[in-house]
Design an enzyme around this catalytic site. Sequence first.
Site, PDB file in Angstrom:
ATOM      1  N   HIS A   1       3.918   7.014   3.886  1.00  0.00           N
ATOM      2  CA  HIS A   1       4.873   5.911   3.726  1.00  0.00           C
ATOM      3  C   HIS A   1       4.453   4.978   2.600  1.00  0.00           C
ATOM      4  CE1 HIS A   1       2.015   4.059   6.728  1.00  0.00           C
ATOM      5  NE2 HIS A   1       2.233   2.954   6.030  1.00  0.00           N
TER       6      HIS A   1
ATOM      7  N   GLU B   1       7.588   0.949   5.147  1.00  0.00           N
ATOM      8  CA  GLU B   1       7.041  -0.102   6.005  1.00  0.00           C
ATOM      9  C   GLU B   1       7.292  -1.430   5.304  1.00  0.00           C
ATOM     10  OE1 GLU B   1       2.773   0.127   6.449  1.00  0.00           O
ATOM     11  OE2 GLU B   1       2.767  -1.263   8.142  1.00  0.00           O
TER      12      GLU B   1
ATOM     13  N   HIS C   1       0.821  -1.214   0.000  1.00  0.00           N
ATOM     14  CA  HIS C   1       0.000   0.000   0.000  1.00  0.00           C
ATOM     15  C   HIS C   1       0.852   1.258   0.000  1.00  0.00           C
ATOM     16  CE1 HIS C   1       0.430  -0.916   4.402  1.00  0.00           C
ATOM     17  NE2 HIS C   1       0.587   0.390   4.509  1.00  0.00           N
TER      18      HIS C   1
HETATM   19 CO    CO Z   1       1.104   1.185   6.356  1.00  0.00          CO
END
Ligand code: CO
Length: 134
Positions: free
Chosen positions: A79, A130, A7
């Site tokens: 992020h 991440e 994502h």
């Molecule tokens: Co995330």
Amino acid sequence: MIGRLNHVAIAVSDLEAATAQYRDVLGASVSAPMDEPDHGVRVVFVDLGNTKVELLHPLGENSPIAGFLERNPSGGMHHLCFEVEDISAARDRLVKQGARVLGDGVPKPGAHGKPVLFLHPKDFSGTLIELEQA
Ligand code: CO
């Protein structure tokens, strides 16, 4: 080592407005808002088929995205999340190469219930990364 883009997270100051924009203006399929008290965020997922956008809004007093929204009041990309096969092996390899893992370095359950880690943005072209166990 990294796999698919799981994502892209975007911090927003008005979650309802951002959700409506993705749903009504962009015509995307959006989830109901979900509270993640462990991470200090309320999240809406925008499902794009090949990946997701996560709309992040602060939840509670010490939300990790409160400062980001203070610096970027109109919101912004927060992020990127990449999948990895083995998060502990990925962490060990990155640390060996000098990358900084945020916090205590122990993977914690993320938005999808799978273990995640965050890498210091200064080590990755100014982008918070991440990693999520695939
Ligand atoms: Co995330």
